[in-house]
Design a protein around this motif. Sequence first.
Motif, PDB file in Angstrom:
ATOM      1  N   MET A 483       0.822  -1.212   0.000  1.00 13.12           N
ATOM      2  CA  MET A 483       0.000   0.000   0.000  1.00 13.12           C
ATOM      3  C   MET A 483       0.855   1.261   0.000  1.00 13.12           C
ATOM      4  O   MET A 483       0.451   2.284  -0.528  1.00 13.12           O
ATOM      5  N   THR A 484       2.045   1.151   0.589  1.00 16.45           N
ATOM      6  CA  THR A 484       2.875   2.350   0.724  1.00 16.45           C
ATOM      7  C   THR A 484       3.787   2.545  -0.485  1.00 16.45           C
ATOM      8  O   THR A 484       4.029   3.665  -0.904  1.00 16.45           O
ATOM      9  N   PHE A 485       4.267   1.429  -1.040  1.00 15.12           N
ATOM     10  CA  PHE A 485       5.217   1.570  -2.142  1.00 15.12           C
ATOM     11  C   PHE A 485       4.689   1.052  -3.478  1.00 15.12           C
ATOM     12  O   PHE A 485       4.444   1.831  -4.390  1.00 15.12           O
ATOM     13  N   THR A 486       4.504  -0.230  -3.569  1.00 15.67           N
ATOM     14  CA  THR A 486       4.211  -0.800  -4.887  1.00 15.67           C
ATOM     15  C   THR A 486       3.675  -2.219  -4.742  1.00 15.67           C
ATOM     16  O   THR A 486       3.898  -2.861  -3.719  1.00 15.67           O
ATOM     17  N   ASN A 487       3.027  -2.699  -5.786  1.00 18.07           N
ATOM     18  CA  ASN A 487       2.599  -4.096  -5.786  1.00 18.07           C
ATOM     19  C   ASN A 487       3.559  -4.993  -6.554  1.00 18.07           C
ATOM     20  O   ASN A 487       3.262  -6.160  -6.794  1.00 18.07           O
ATOM     21  N   ASP A 488       4.673  -4.456  -6.941  1.00 19.10           N
ATOM     22  CA  ASP A 488       5.692  -5.258  -7.615  1.00 19.10           C
ATOM     23  C   ASP A 488       6.208  -6.313  -6.618  1.00 19.10           C
ATOM     24  O   ASP A 488       6.823  -5.977  -5.598  1.00 19.10           O
ATOM     25  N   ASN A 489       5.943  -7.586  -6.918  1.00 17.03           N
ATOM     26  CA  ASN A 489       6.224  -8.648  -5.944  1.00 17.03           C
ATOM     27  C   ASN A 489       7.664  -8.677  -5.449  1.00 17.03           C
ATOM     28  O   ASN A 489       7.917  -8.899  -4.264  1.00 17.03           O
ATOM     29  N   ASP A 490       8.601  -8.475  -6.359  1.00 22.60           N
ATOM     30  CA  ASP A 490      10.007  -8.551  -5.936  1.00 22.60           C
ATOM     31  C   ASP A 490      10.342  -7.436  -4.953  1.00 22.60           C
ATOM     32  O   ASP A 490      11.031  -7.648  -3.956  1.00 22.60           O
ATOM     33  N   VAL A 491       9.823  -6.248  -5.252  1.00 24.03           N
ATOM     34  CA  VAL A 491      10.095  -5.116  -4.360  1.00 24.03           C
ATOM     35  C   VAL A 491       9.442  -5.370  -3.002  1.00 24.03           C
ATOM     36  O   VAL A 491      10.050  -5.149  -1.946  1.00 24.03           O
ATOM     37  N   VAL A 492       8.213  -5.848  -3.043  1.00 20.38           N
ATOM     38  CA  VAL A 492       7.496  -6.121  -1.791  1.00 20.38           C
ATOM     39  C   VAL A 492       8.275  -7.132  -0.961  1.00 20.38           C
ATOM     40  O   VAL A 492       8.439  -6.977   0.255  1.00 20.38           O
ATOM     41  N   GLU A 493       8.784  -8.136  -1.633  1.00 23.04           N
ATOM     42  CA  GLU A 493       9.534  -9.170  -0.912  1.00 23.04           C
ATOM     43  C   GLU A 493      10.779  -8.563  -0.244  1.00 23.04           C
ATOM     44  O   GLU A 493      11.074  -8.840   0.918  1.00 23.04           O
TER      45      GLU A 493
END
Length: 695
Positions: A483-493
């Motif tokens: 919610m704060t940054f991105t839904n890009d899975n790698d970044v979230v991880e």
Amino acid sequence: MKHLLIAILLLCCLPAFSEDGYRLWLRYDKVQDTKVLKAYKSKIKNVYVPGTSPTAEVLKKELALALKGLLDKDIPFTDNISSGTLVIQVNPLISSPESYEISSNKNSINITGADWPGAMYGMFHFLRLLQTNSGITDLSVTSRPKIKARILNHWDNLDRTIERGYAGFSIWDWHRLPEYIDPRYTDYARANASIGINGTVLTNVNANALMITPMYLEKVKVLADLFRPYNLKVYLTARFSAPIEIGGLKTADPLDPEVRQWWKTKVDEIYKYVPDFGGFVVKANSEGQPGPQNYNRTHADGANMLAEAVAPHNGIVMWRAFVYDSNVPDDRAKQAYSEFKSLDGKFNSNVVIQVKNGPIDFQPREPFHPLFGATSSTPLMMEFQITQEYLGQATHLAFLPVMWKECLQADTYAKGKGSTVAKVIDGTLDNRQFSAIAGVANIGNDRNWTGHLFAQSNWYGYGRLAWDHELSSLDIANEWARMTFTNDNDVVEDISWMMITSHETLVKYMTPLGLHHIMGANHHFGPGPWVAKMSRSDWTSTYYHKADSLGIGFDRTASGSKAIEQYFPDAQKQFNDEKFLLWFNHVSWDYKMKSGQTLWEEICTHYATGVEELKGIQKTWSALSSRIDSDRFRHVTMLLERQRNEAELWRNSCILYFQTFSKRPVPKDIDTGNKPLEYYINIQYPYAPGIRPRW
Ligand code: BDP
């Protein structure tokens, strides 16, 4: 011409506004994944919210804002159900207050609250699904809060300074209230509502009696009116000596009939301003605050007097157990238990005892407080500290849900195995109706609210855990990162990994293996294991680490202060874990650790590993440079660099200082910098933020 072109080019590339963190986790930017966006658009064509109420109105406003942003489209409100209608309504048949259900079928999505607050929480749940790009077909969600009163405690003073606040000044602009209503108040209420927080204590536990005078109550009323639709109840801190200070009485003795009457009249007056006023938090006979013991009365006498005054209005009294007496030469860790255990059963039914998670004071790691599970007739509530007083304040990234969960999941064994702290405070262990939790807020008027962008995740995580303490820290980190940054899975991880590991890393470079309270004096920032002289011995570091030529650590076993005996015998076994070693034991420098190293080597290794792990966190973040907007990327990069410097400071100074006792060589390969110990001892922070005023 060339300049004009460059200017136009620059303007096109710049975002419409700077990413300053103000929007918190309620960003509502357009869904990036086109497939997901298309699916959402096909499912949500219009919205139907039958019925009206102030909460329904704010709910609709939020929904319109969110859907417009996320779906990049105006979604109309209708007054009937057709294909693609999102229905939000109230059905009192749903059992418990504030709870909700979400279901979806081919035609519509239904969010049903037990009441309007429930419907609002359901809506925020649904928005979270959209914000995290989750599926919304075949939904079947039921949710109810595990804890009834989920409260923020602001340690904000009337002059807008914040005790232990590291994000600027207080957001409460008391001087300009009641006329000037900062739009931030609404955003504050929205943010809290979105994570299920339903109460706010506006003022510092070190209370000011002026707060309950008409001049300030008029201001409080404005905030309470504004917060009400968001289901956010207002509470205040009560200064025990108020009858003297603002009432002109000669005493504040809780058994004096005039004093009791004064409080009743005062409370009736408060309810005229705020009809749903929640009640009081009280810090009494602690760190110089006045209290019933000034009149040889007990904490129960004091609490019950206030409880009687608020009872006719359904108010509560949250009486804090954070007490320790300078006249009692006992281990500070034992004092709250000793004081309150004997009062079990003596409190009125609308009193709840507010207990910090650990027996000392919000350290990076503490065993759970021995009072949890020890009072079968008195409800206890949890007090966590969201603001990072002892955890690097607003310069260190430390994701605290990991630490809070450690406490919540600890087993008190009060009623046999499985009597977790969580069950004590949510009321299930003793079958209690009322339950509460408080978190000392980390919010200030910094543009990004919390000073460190990642500190927003602690506000977020506190609210989510207060609603459901069974949520995993990883799930919370994931949600927040999405919610704060991105839904890009790698970044979230990557971001979630940084968050999840951050707390243990901090423990390693600050207070490994059960060390505690070795921060700088007063401001509690940076290392200060050498602090040996203060007005009270239990404010010094040497009192806690007890390093000498033989070893280090506080003996709280049978041979020492016996603090461990305040826990149930089976619970005590949990403290055999090496992470609590020096909390409970004075241990020889040559003690063999599980790793095969000596204690001395292990301490050095922990400090060094903490720094290395932090470098790993920095590296992970650096690799995200092209995936995060530059404003927030730079903000975090700079703070991580500062954190690394401080972690090295901790490592170097603590190893060098403890070496003066251990007299053993630092294991090779462990860097301790090129400065002598004196250099670290002489570092001062004369204007460190958040220092409490002298009392
Ligand atoms: C300590 C803080 C102090 C607070 C106190 C409290 O250093 O500023 O007033 O706790 O909780 O952590 O009352």
